[in-house]
Write a protein that holds these residues in place. Structure first.
Motif, PDB file in Angstrom:
ATOM      1  N   TRP A  40       0.834  -1.210   0.000  1.00 38.10           N
ATOM      2  CA  TRP A  40       0.000   0.000   0.000  1.00 38.10           C
ATOM      3  C   TRP A  40       0.865   1.254   0.000  1.00 38.10           C
ATOM      4  O   TRP A  40       0.480   2.275  -0.584  1.00 38.10           O
ATOM      5  N   TYR A  42       3.438   1.733  -1.587  1.00 34.12           N
ATOM      6  CA  TYR A  42       3.987   1.944  -2.927  1.00 34.12           C
ATOM      7  C   TYR A  42       2.888   2.134  -3.977  1.00 34.12           C
ATOM      8  O   TYR A  42       3.148   1.989  -5.169  1.00 34.12           O
ATOM      9  N   ARG A  43       1.702   2.504  -3.541  1.00 35.86           N
ATOM     10  CA  ARG A  43       0.580   2.633  -4.475  1.00 35.86           C
ATOM     11  C   ARG A  43       0.831   3.713  -5.527  1.00 35.86           C
ATOM     12  O   ARG A  43       0.434   3.567  -6.686  1.00 35.86           O
ATOM     13  N   SER A  44       1.497   4.811  -5.121  1.00 34.96           N
ATOM     14  CA  SER A  44       1.779   5.879  -6.080  1.00 34.96           C
ATOM     15  C   SER A  44       2.742   5.392  -7.164  1.00 34.96           C
ATOM     16  O   SER A  44       2.577   5.694  -8.352  1.00 34.96           O
ATOM     17  N   ILE A  46       3.087   2.293  -8.135  1.00 32.32           N
ATOM     18  CA  ILE A  46       2.377   1.312  -8.965  1.00 32.32           C
ATOM     19  C   ILE A  46       1.557   2.019 -10.039  1.00 32.32           C
ATOM     20  O   ILE A  46       1.593   1.655 -11.224  1.00 32.32           O
ATOM     21  N   THR A 137       5.264  -5.245  -6.331  1.00 34.26           N
ATOM     22  CA  THR A 137       4.725  -4.020  -6.923  1.00 34.26           C
ATOM     23  C   THR A 137       4.828  -4.046  -8.443  1.00 34.26           C
ATOM     24  O   THR A 137       3.985  -3.479  -9.140  1.00 34.26           O
TER      25      THR A 137
END
Length: 295
Positions: A40, A42-44, A46, A137
């Motif tokens: 979560w 690393y969502r940006s 991804i 990711t």
């Protein structure tokens, strides 16, 4: 100054005690719950990676993103000519053109997602070796990219179903496409995680995966009706346990025939999705420290 010559301790900094209980080895594999939770954070990355690769992939062709729609249409036209016109595989299937379109478009989505997702590590070794981040990711970014690429294709699929006679009525069952695509996408992610672990170690497996996807295509009733195998119990059972057949059958019953698909289609698809997400996450995580190593 003391006559004994001992050094003075006046003004000395007291020693600092450090609790090393929470320290760990640099680069070591974290526990699975912590590893999954870290995705979560690393969502940006991804989302950025997904969008940037879409822009890069479509900028090299003159027609750009138009090919995202043309490719499945051309595939569908080829399958229609071979299997319906030449072999007559579509005889007895109501609205076979729309039946074929749904099969080709949805199966192509899973093919692209799994094929490219399985290469997420082996195709990005420079990034894997240069930076420390959860390797999963890359698999997630690839699958989100394929979903974003599929959205305009999905819109075209729906438009074609609406325009090609016999015209199909729009019912509330069309909304079932939303949870269906969510399950299909999660299924793609789970299988991509599982396969990426082994492709990262043996890159040649990617060729076998491409071959396996073609076999899977012919076993999923993409361009023929599964009813022709009702008299063969083994084949019929295998077909009904095929998750992609379940995806296509649910979509066709909802969009074309305004009926409810067999509830077992949902059960089988959900079971495969949950199983692959669990097994895929564990298997991928177990090799987290090995990705990028020279072999």
């Amino acid at each position: 100054m003391s006559g004994s010559g001992a050094p003075s301790t006046a003004g000395a900094v007291p020693p600092v005690r450090v609790d090393g209980g929470r320290l760990g080895e640099v680069g070591a594999r974290p526990a699975l719950p912590r590893y999954l939770a870290s995705l979560w954070d690393y969502r940006s990355f991804i989302l950025f990676d997904s969008r940037s690769r879409i822009a890069g992939a479509t900028s090299t062709n003159a027609l750009g993103r138009v090919w995202l729609v043309l490719n499945p249409i051309l595939d569908g036209a080829a399958y229609y000519f071979v299997f319906h016109v030449l072999l007559g595989a579509g005889r007895g299937v109501p609205n076979f053109i729309a039946y074929l379109i749904i099969g080709v478009f949805l199966f192509r989505y899973t093919t692209q997602a799994i094929t490219n997702g399985s290469r997420s590590i082996s195709g990005n070794l420079s990034i894997v070796r240069a930076f420390r981040f959860p390797r999963a990711t890359l698999v997630l970014a690839t699958n989100i990219r394929e979903f974003l690429l599929f959205v305009p294709t999905l819109i075209v699929m729906i438009v074609l179903v609406l325009l090609i006679p016999p015209l199909e009525p729009i019912t509330w069952r069309w909304l079932l496409l939303i949870p269906l695509l969510a399950l299909q996408t999660l299924f793609n992610i789970g299988l991509s995680l599982l396969l990426a672990r082994f492709v990262a170690r043996w890159a040649d497996l990617s060729n076998l995966i491409a071959f396996g996807m073609r076999i899977w295509l012919y076993m999923s009733a993409v361009f023929f009706s599964a009813s022709r195998f009702e008299h063969v119990p083994v084949v019929n059972t295998v077909m009904h346990l095929n998750p992609m057949y379940c995806v296509l059958d649910i979509a066709r019953q909802s969009l074309l025939y305004a009926t409810d698909a067999d509830p077992m289609r949902w059960v089988v698809l959900f079971a495969w999705t949950a199983l692959l997400l669990l097994v895929g996450s564990v298997v991928f995580w177990q090799a987290e420290e090995e990705y990028g190593e020279d072999r």
